[in-house]
Design an enzyme around this catalytic site. Structure first.
Site, PDB file in Angstrom:
ATOM      1  N   ARG A  91     -46.610   9.133 -12.278  1.00 30.01           N
ATOM      2  CA  ARG A  91     -48.217   9.012 -12.176  1.00 30.01           C
ATOM      3  C   ARG A  91     -48.902   9.600 -13.234  1.00 30.01           C
ATOM      4  O   ARG A  91     -48.633  10.605 -13.525  1.00 30.01           O
ATOM      5  CB  ARG A  91     -48.630   9.144 -10.839  1.00 30.01           C
ATOM      6  CG  ARG A  91     -47.819   8.664  -9.520  1.00 30.01           C
ATOM      7  CD  ARG A  91     -48.308   9.160  -8.265  1.00 30.01           C
ATOM      8  NE  ARG A  91     -49.588   8.644  -7.854  1.00 30.01           N
ATOM      9  CZ  ARG A  91     -50.612   9.594  -7.541  1.00 30.01           C
ATOM     10  NH1 ARG A  91     -50.364  10.849  -7.451  1.00 30.01           N
ATOM     11  NH2 ARG A  91     -51.801   9.128  -6.972  1.00 30.01           N
ATOM     12  N   ARG A 143     -35.414  13.743 -21.455  1.00 29.67           N
ATOM     13  CA  ARG A 143     -35.816  12.196 -21.326  1.00 29.67           C
ATOM     14  C   ARG A 143     -35.786  11.809 -22.286  1.00 29.67           C
ATOM     15  O   ARG A 143     -35.990  12.226 -23.801  1.00 29.67           O
ATOM     16  CB  ARG A 143     -37.463  11.904 -20.775  1.00 29.67           C
ATOM     17  CG  ARG A 143     -37.479  10.599 -20.652  1.00 29.67           C
ATOM     18  CD  ARG A 143     -38.891  10.320 -19.908  1.00 29.67           C
ATOM     19  NE  ARG A 143     -39.850  10.409 -20.811  1.00 29.67           N
ATOM     20  CZ  ARG A 143     -41.163   9.522 -20.814  1.00 29.67           C
ATOM     21  NH1 ARG A 143     -40.978   8.407 -20.401  1.00 29.67           N
ATOM     22  NH2 ARG A 143     -42.260   9.971 -21.645  1.00 29.67           N
ATOM     23  N   ASP A 156     -46.706   2.245 -17.547  1.00 28.18           N
ATOM     24  CA  ASP A 156     -46.112   0.692 -18.421  1.00 28.18           C
ATOM     25  C   ASP A 156     -46.164  -0.299 -17.926  1.00 28.18           C
ATOM     26  O   ASP A 156     -46.405  -1.358 -18.234  1.00 28.18           O
ATOM     27  CB  ASP A 156     -44.873   1.234 -19.061  1.00 28.18           C
ATOM     28  CG  ASP A 156     -44.940   2.273 -20.399  1.00 28.18           C
ATOM     29  OD1 ASP A 156     -45.197   1.824 -21.457  1.00 28.18           O
ATOM     30  OD2 ASP A 156     -44.421   3.553 -20.145  1.00 28.18           O
TER      31      ASP A 156
END
Length: 921
Positions: free
Chosen positions: A618, A419, A580
């Site tokens: 989550r 990521r 976010d």
């Protein structure tokens, strides 16, 4: 430290007894280790706290505050540790009680509970789903729980190990009828466990490295996943066989996996490098191979079948002939010799991939396996020979679990997701283009021009990178980590690094930039149109969620990108960010924006004829998308699951769900059951009526304005947040390798969602989990009156999405305490700022609680969840003193006190409060 409250329901009496037992042992430990005076002071505080919570006794509150305010620094540390450890022990007792009740339910043979596989299969049968439909589901299913190193787990691994030891001893008391001697031995072992816990340091002396996080993550494989994941598969296969649904396929494909971001998530973490990724891959592989070698060693000792007593297949005999074991004592034991041959090859594989492993000495060179599939094929030979020769029972034991482990974990153990932030990809691509084509000025191009240029470069076989150019450190690092991923595919298999996730994805070019970087690294072949990894855009803010379907529509309309998806089973994964979006727009708007984004994405992918797989980012707390996984999956809009789903397991949630093997197995079964129900059962969710959708639009718009007005538009709010919470102290708590903010300048926009939510939980306000709902409902009822209330109540009764939203808010409000939050507000030095902001928060808290009760029809919070209500009520007397002490220590520190014990006390109190709340981050 006994809990004297006698209001437990009879079914919870064993829980009460366990808490009393562990509390008494903790009290005895404190008395023995710290003296009668310290014990007496702690007991005095405990009794006043219980009396205040039970009776709302003002005298008890005054006495409690007086006792806490006058503690010395040393006594404060004793009090904080005692109440923190009690929360740990209460957690152990509650987890054991959940296991106990589940076992009692199974033994009694009552109707299967929601979340169990039996319940899901029963519902499937009731809905007319035949064996073929279930077989097709598992053939194409993909369910992934992904462990992350998000810094919300404040507990040291040593503390978790102590808890595990105590939990095992409690479990022994439940499962066995002990003799008096055995019971005394168990009691003594429990006392040792509590003493060890008391004498184990709570706080980490140094910040965790990424390697530390990797090591901690691997412990859950040894503790739970290696044993329980194969058992979950076996249970599913056996139940399908019993129902007649497994006649088409005797064994399920490896659809359920445990992935990881640890060692691959570099978004904002400069410590995740190419070297770290390579080390992580090697450690993971060694962990898997060592497990296989241990299992093979045990199997070799168990399968002592003699050739004169039981036949063996020709393939098995050929394996045995290749064994390095030429002992005459085992010459007539072909299964042992065949397993020895497999073990020798696997040891050679371990040496090739991770270095030497302890294994039987081989008198001749042994060829390593080139893939996990080859290892699995040899194990299949053993299995098939046993089944063909009347030994099926032997094939269904340890061998079955090992074969399943190999099929799921391979040589890589856990699929690692890479990521990175889209801004980084953008800069790297711009630099590569500028060196290859001077004057390109990529960063100045509009979106359409970027897309056109990127498509051209992706289609070209000519690399942009040149070995004769010196690139920036950032560009060199990004290319290096992708090359490690390419090499990992060759060494460990393509499942080792299957996904590249793009944080802050906003447009089509963000995806194409990653595609170009993958081409540069050899993970995308433009001539063959083959993509070796999934490119996964992550939509995080409210605006990005609203635009997500349009972005994906534009991407999927590109013929060259569609061609790449042919090599990915015509499936595109999209990740949705809960944390976010909540920090950006508040709890209600975040939940609604996520739901609407899913509806729009489902329709977009339907039009393009592609499969959508959603990845849900989550967290543990409701403010970061947390809550029961079963309810959350069933609350997804129609078409959003389709047999495939991934979700993150973050921070403290990992230990809570997977620290205990039995709890871990139940958690995995829930994921499978919920995914099956959400995918196949037509009646799982009432179709949302148009008026409900309109109501949610109205509620969300009002809640969004209320939240944004407070958090982003109120002058001085950043100062209020900083002074009324432990945000600064959390940054020094050594709970993760990643920095707590994206930039050095303090601004809420740049603060990560985790410390944002964590800080509000510590002061018992939980603001990200509810703020704005009260204002939204008040405004809605003002416009629609009684009919509006009836509509909201109908939504709560009949719409799983809305019911789950309110259930999670109910839990958050029950854990909050506005009076305690007021004490934290008193830390704000500017009285006018303090009064202005806290009065607004207090009013909205009252409005939200009132609105929730109106809509749900409850008389009090958590009336619909009495077990959780009792748990929270009995925790508060042990949490309240920790919050009070934390406020007092913060006050002393901010007044300039330079005592190291004050900072240590603050950090200990953070630890204890997090333990008491359980899902604080």
């Amino acid at each position: 430290m006994e809990d004297h409250d006698a209001s437990y329901a009879s079914k919870d009496l064993p829980l009460r007894e366990d808490i009393r037992l562990l509390g008494r042992m903790l009290g005895d430990t404190v008395r023995e280790q710290e003296g009668e005076q310290v014990f007496g002071r702690i007991e005095h505080i405990r009794q006043h706290s219980i009396r205040f919570r039970r009776d709302e006794d003002a005298d008890a509150r005054q006495a409690l505050e007086g006792a806490l305010d006058t503690l010395s620094e040393d006594d404060t540390l004793h009090v904080v540790r005692a109440f923190s450890y009690f929360s740990h022990l209460a957690n152990i007792a509650e987890d054991q009680h959940h296991i106990r009740r589940s076992r009692t339910h199974l033994i009694a043979g009552t109707a299967p509970r929601p979340g169990s596989l039996a319940h899901a299969l029963n519902r499937a049968a009731e809905n007319g789903l035949d064996a073929a439909a279930l077989a097709d589901f598992f053939k194409s299913a993909l369910i992934g729980a992904v462990l992350t190193a998000h810094p919300t787990e404040v507990q040291r691994k040593s503390i978790l190990n102590c808890r595990t030891a105590i939990a095992r001893l409690l479990d022994t008391r439940d499962r066995m009828t002990l003799t008096p001697e055995e019971r005394e031995a168990n009691d003594e072992a429990l006392r040792r466990g509590v003493l060890t816990l008391w004498q184990t340091r709570m706080l980490r002396p140094a910040k965790l490295s990424v390697s530390d996080e990797v090591t901690n993550g691997l412990s859950f494989y040894r503790q739970t996943f290696f044993t329980e994941l194969p058992r979950v598969y076996a249970a599913i296969e056996d139940q399908l066989a019993a129902s007649g649904a497994n006649t088409i396929r005797p064994e399920l494909p490896p659809f359920l996996t445990i992935g990881s971001w640890i060692g691959g998530d570099r978004d904002g973490n400069p410590f995740v490098t190419a070297e770290v990724l390579a080390t992580t891959l090697a450690l993971q592989s060694a962990c898997a191979l060592n497990h296989y070698l241990q299992e093979l060693s045990t199997l070799t000792s168990q399968l002592s079948l003699a050739s004169q007593l039981v036949p063996a297949s020709a393939a098995l005999l050929a394996l045995a002939a290749a064994s390095p074991d030429d002992s005459p004592h085992r010459s007539d034991e072909p299964y042992r010799r065949a397993l020895g041959a497999i073990q020798a090859r696997l040891a050679a594989t371990h040496e090739r991939l991770s270095g030497p492993a302890s294994a039987p000495d081989s008198p001749r060179p042994t060829q390593a396996y080139d893939s996990a599939a080859a290892l699995g094929a040899d194990l299949d030979v053993v299995h098939q020979s046993l089944v063909a020769n009347g030994s099926t029972a032997l094939a269904r034991g340890r061998l079955r679990r090992l074969r399943r482990a190999v099929s799921v974990f391979g040589f890589h153990l856990a699929p690692i997701d890479l990521r990175q932030n889209s801004d980084v990809h953008e800069r790297v691509v711009a630099e590569l283009l500028e060196h290859a084509h001077p004057g390109t000025a990529y960063l100045s191009l509009d979106e359409a021009a970027r897309i056109a240029l990127l498509r051209k470069e992706i289609a070209s076989s000519r690399p942009l990178h040149s070995p004769f150019v010196t690139y920036s450190q950032e560009t060199a690092d990004e290319l290096a980590i992708l090359r490690v991923a390419r090499d990992a595919h060759r060494r460990f298999g393509p499942a080792a690094v299957p996904n590249c996730i793009i944080s802050k994805a906003e447009g089509v070019s963000d995806v194409l930039e990653v595609a170009l970087l993958l081409k540069e690294s050899g993970l995308l072949d433009p001539r063959e149109g083959r993509l070796a990894v999934n490119i996964v855009p992550l939509f995080e803010t409210i605006a990005d969620l609203e635009a997500s379907a349009e972005v994906m529509d534009g991407l999927l309309a590109l013929p060259d990108y569609r061609r790449l998806l042919e090599s990915r089973a015509q499936t595109q994964e999209v990740m949705l960010g809960y944390s976010d979006s909540n920090k950006d727009g508040g709890f209600l708007t975040s939940g609604w924006s996520l739901y609407k984004a899913e509806i729009a994405l489902v329709e977009t992918f339907r039009r393009h004829g592609l499969r959508l797989r959603l990845f849900h980012g989550r967290g543990g707390s409701v403010g970061r998308g947390g809550g029961p996984s079963y309810d959350a999956i069933l609350a997804q809009p129609a078409g959003a699951v389709q047999g495939q789903i991934r979700l993150t397991e973050q921070g403290e949630v990992i230990a809570a769900k997977y620290g205990n093997p039995e709890v871990g197995r139940r958690t995995l079964e829930v994921l499978v059951s919920a995914t099956l129900e959400a995918s196949l059962l037509a009646d799982r969710e009432a179709t949302a009526e148009p008026c409900w959708l309109a109501a949610m639009d109205e509620l969300s718009a009002t809640a969004f304005r209320a939240y944004r007005d407070l958090v982003y538009e109120t002058p001085g709010f950043e100062r209020y947040f900083r002074e009324s919470t432990v945000i600064d102290e959390i940054a020094h708590l050594n709970i993760g390798s990643r920095p707590s903010a994206r930039k050095q300048i303090f601004a809420i926009e740049d603060l990560r969602a985790i410390p944002w939510v964590f800080s509000w939980a510590q002061c018992r306000l939980m603001l990200p989990g509810w703020f704005g709902f009260g204002a939204a409902v008040d405004a809605y009822l003002a416009r629609h009156g009684d009919a509006g209330l009836e509509r909201l109540q109908a939504m709560h009764r009949n719409w799983p999405f809305f019911a789950t939203l309110l259930s999670n808010m109910d839990m958050v409000l029950a854990k909050s305490d506005i009076a305690i939050a007021g004490r934290y507000a008193s830390l704000v030095r500017d009285a006018s700022l303090r009064d202005t902001i806290f009065s607004r928060i207090r009013a909205e808290h009252h409005a939200t609680t009132t609105a929730l009760l109106q809509v749900t029809g409850q008389a009090a919070l958590l009336d619909g969840n009495p077990l959780l209500k009792r748990s929270i009520r009995h925790r508060f007397p042990y949490l309240d003193p920790l919050n009070h002490v934390q406020v007092e220590l913060l006050r002393r520190q901010r007044e300039g006190a330079a005592d190291e014990r004050i900072q240590r006390g603050i950090h200990l109190s953070i630890n204890g409060i997090a333990a008491g709340l359980r899902n604080s981050g």
